[in-house]
Design a protein around this motif. Structure first.
Motif, PDB file in Angstrom:
ATOM      1  N   ARG A  80       0.819  -1.213   0.000  1.00 21.50           N
ATOM      2  CA  ARG A  80       0.000   0.000   0.000  1.00 21.50           C
ATOM      3  C   ARG A  80       0.853   1.264   0.000  1.00 21.50           C
ATOM      4  N   LEU A  81       1.977   1.234   0.702  1.00 21.06           N
ATOM      5  CA  LEU A  81       2.897   2.369   0.644  1.00 21.06           C
ATOM      6  C   LEU A  81       3.416   2.562  -0.779  1.00 21.06           C
ATOM      7  N   GLY A  82       3.788   1.455  -1.433  1.00 23.20           N
ATOM      8  CA  GLY A  82       4.289   1.563  -2.802  1.00 23.20           C
ATOM      9  C   GLY A  82       3.242   2.084  -3.771  1.00 23.20           C
ATOM     10  N   LEU A  83       2.025   1.576  -3.679  1.00 23.11           N
ATOM     11  CA  LEU A  83       0.963   2.020  -4.582  1.00 23.11           C
ATOM     12  C   LEU A  83       0.597   3.480  -4.331  1.00 23.11           C
ATOM     13  N   THR A  84       0.631   3.907  -3.056  1.00 25.62           N
ATOM     14  CA  THR A  84       0.366   5.317  -2.755  1.00 25.62           C
ATOM     15  C   THR A  84       1.438   6.209  -3.366  1.00 25.62           C
ATOM     16  N   ALA A  85       2.708   5.800  -3.220  1.00 25.66           N
ATOM     17  CA  ALA A  85       3.795   6.580  -3.815  1.00 25.66           C
ATOM     18  C   ALA A  85       3.662   6.645  -5.336  1.00 25.66           C
ATOM     19  N   MET A  86       3.243   5.544  -5.955  1.00 26.43           N
ATOM     20  CA  MET A  86       3.038   5.551  -7.404  1.00 26.43           C
ATOM     21  C   MET A  86       1.936   6.525  -7.798  1.00 26.43           C
ATOM     22  N   ALA A  87       0.804   6.457  -7.108  1.00 28.76           N
ATOM     23  CA  ALA A  87      -0.319   7.319  -7.459  1.00 28.76           C
ATOM     24  C   ALA A  87       0.039   8.787  -7.273  1.00 28.76           C
ATOM     25  N   VAL A  88       0.689   9.130  -6.148  1.00 29.76           N
ATOM     26  CA  VAL A  88       1.039  10.526  -5.874  1.00 29.76           C
ATOM     27  C   VAL A  88       2.143  11.006  -6.817  1.00 29.76           C
ATOM     28  N   GLY A  89       3.204  10.187  -6.956  1.00 32.34           N
ATOM     29  CA  GLY A  89       4.342  10.617  -7.772  1.00 32.34           C
ATOM     30  C   GLY A  89       4.009  10.749  -9.239  1.00 32.34           C
ATOM     31  N   ALA A 165      -1.712   7.133 -16.752  1.00 30.43           N
ATOM     32  CA  ALA A 165      -2.100   5.726 -16.889  1.00 30.43           C
ATOM     33  C   ALA A 165      -1.433   4.862 -15.822  1.00 30.43           C
ATOM     34  N   ILE A 166      -0.156   5.121 -15.524  1.00 30.44           N
ATOM     35  CA  ILE A 166       0.539   4.344 -14.490  1.00 30.44           C
ATOM     36  C   ILE A 166      -0.059   4.637 -13.121  1.00 30.44           C
ATOM     37  N   ALA A 167      -0.350   5.934 -12.853  1.00 31.33           N
ATOM     38  CA  ALA A 167      -0.971   6.284 -11.579  1.00 31.33           C
ATOM     39  C   ALA A 167      -2.340   5.622 -11.431  1.00 31.33           C
ATOM     40  N   ALA A 168      -3.126   5.601 -12.501  1.00 34.44           N
ATOM     41  CA  ALA A 168      -4.449   4.961 -12.450  1.00 34.44           C
ATOM     42  C   ALA A 168      -4.323   3.460 -12.212  1.00 34.44           C
TER      43      ALA A 168
END
Length: 448
Positions: A80-89, A165-168
């Protein structure tokens, strides 16, 4: 309708594949990311390649940081930390045209991608057949990237769409993390087996594999990072036609991964890794020297059909080195580091020697590093799983079985266990005489 226990067994595997897809999507979209950064922000080829490398360096740093800490942090929390960083970044990079914010978003998103990949790699290493699980992950990310290569050119230019697209994708994968195990704390919970502990096994083989896959990935992505420019400037394709070539190439990769998953360990690992890398070297040479659309498409499609096949065997080999998944994470991070160095390496080589000269250099490098990778595959696949056990070609499923299966202590003595004391039996004189007479009758040939 499947039972609740069947769903419980399937759900973690599905979550690992989803995390694998999210983590690997940015490297798979690297050509369009670098090309759109160059066109949309007015960057030169080397500058755009440097931004791509910074993104992937963030991914590699996350893997090295979490190599032995996924169990401690907990797969669910780390994912979840990784996915949050992906979405935000990646969301930040998509929403702005300011270069510093784009770079910052790429770094944060890359760290999130590496975290997701580390959790997936550690989990896949603990599956009964890590090679098939890796192949399924590559199948999923190839399908997602192929769909985006077909769709993005028709929706407009600029760097916004691929980053968005990556963030989504990260947001879409979030619900699957419920199937992952939470943090267990300092000790195992009731009903859970204690985690595998001990020093890192197969250190020499793992170090050689990590160093070789770093160079292997760098060579692959040196060409992958500039493939878009080769197709547009040297082979004469339009952006729509180039996207179609990449989509077909990734579709060929899907077919290759399906074949690799079906073969499993039947051919061992040495042949697919060694021969596959040699064939990839020839494809790199063909693509880099392509002057026509047909030649370029042939090289790219053949190359992308082979690349995920060899990568799946390399990831399976890394997973078989340690059932806890530490080598899988470290080798995957080394691969990400090589991917990070790829765009800059490709840009520098192409500017210094041209695309054909770059292809010759990369071809020679791939042929050179195929030797140690094949040697590691032969060495590890030929090891006995436990002292005195039968050797099994392929190694991974049986190695994990040997590491996780508890033998029956009442029937099978444990290796290294202390010997039992011998109790003396005292006999009187008539009993000793009777025993000696019985022994002499049983061995008449020994009489003088």
């Amino acid at each position: 309708m499947p039972s609740r226990s069947a769903r419980a067994l399937v759900a973690p595997h599905t979550a690992l594949v989803a995390l694998f897809t999210a983590g690997y999507l940015a490297p798979y979209l690297l050509p369009t990311l670098v090309g759109r950064l160059s066109a949309g922000l007015g960057l030169g080829p080397s500058q755009a390649g440097l931004v791509g490398s910074i993104l992937l360096l963030g991914s590699a740093s996350a893997g090295f940081t979490l190599a032995a800490r996924v169990d401690r942090v907990g797969p669910r929390r780390a994912a979840r930390l990784g996915l949050t960083a992906m979405a935000v970044g990646y969301g930040t990079a998509a929403a702005t045209h300011e270069l510093p914010l784009v770079v910052l978003g790429a770094v944060v998103g890359g760290f999130g991608s590496g975290t997701s990949t580390a959790v997936a790699a550690a989990g896949i290493a603990g599956r009964p057949d890590p090679h098939r699980a890796s192949a399924l992950g590559l199948l999923s990310v190839s399908a997602a990237a192929g769909a985006l290569y077909l769709t993005l050119p028709r929706l407009g230019g600029g760097h916004t769409l691929p980053f968005a697209a990556i963030a989504a994708t990260a947001v879409a994968v979030w619900p699957a993390t419920k199937a992952l195990a939470p943090a267990t704390g300092p000790g195992p919970r009731a009903g859970q087996e204690p985690p595998v502990t001990g020093p890192l096994p197969h250190r020499r083989a793992g170090a050689v594999l990590a160093g070789a896959i770093l160079l292997w990935s760098m060579a692959q992505n040196a060409l992958w990072g500039v493939s878009g420019r080769i197709g547009l400037t040297q082979a004469g394709l339009s952006e729509v036609a180039l996207g179609a070539v990449f989509a077909v190439a990734l579709g060929a990769g899907l077919a290759g991964v399906v074949v690799a998953g079906a073969l499993g360990s039947r051919l061992g690992r040495a042949v697919p890794i060694g021969a596959g890398t040699a064939l990839i070297a020839g494809c790199v040479l063909l693509s880099s020297a392509a002057a026509t659309p047909t030649t370029f498409a042939t090289g790219e499609i053949a190359w992308n059909a082979l690349y995920p096949v060899v990568l799946s065997y390399l990831l399976g080999l890394a997973a078989s080195l340690d059932p806890r998944g530490r080598w899988a994470v470290l080798v995957g991070s080394a691969s990400s580091l090589g991917v990070a160095c790829g765009p800059v390496t490709g840009s520098v080589l192409s500017e210094a020697a041209g695309y054909p000269g770059m292809g010759v250099t990369l071809c020679a490098l791939l042929l050179l590093i195929a030797v140690p990778m094949t040697a590691v595959a032969r060495h590890v696949s030929g090891r006995p799983l436990v002292p005195g056990s039968v050797r099994r070609r392929g190694g991974a499923p049986a190695a994990l079985l040997a590491a996780t299966t508890t033998p029956t202590p009442a029937l099978v003595p444990q290796l290294g266990a202390p010997e039992q004391d011998i109790a003396p039996i005292h006999l009187d004189a008539p009993a000793r005489q009777a025993a000696r007479s019985a022994y002499d009758l049983a061995r008449p040939s020994d009489r003088a």
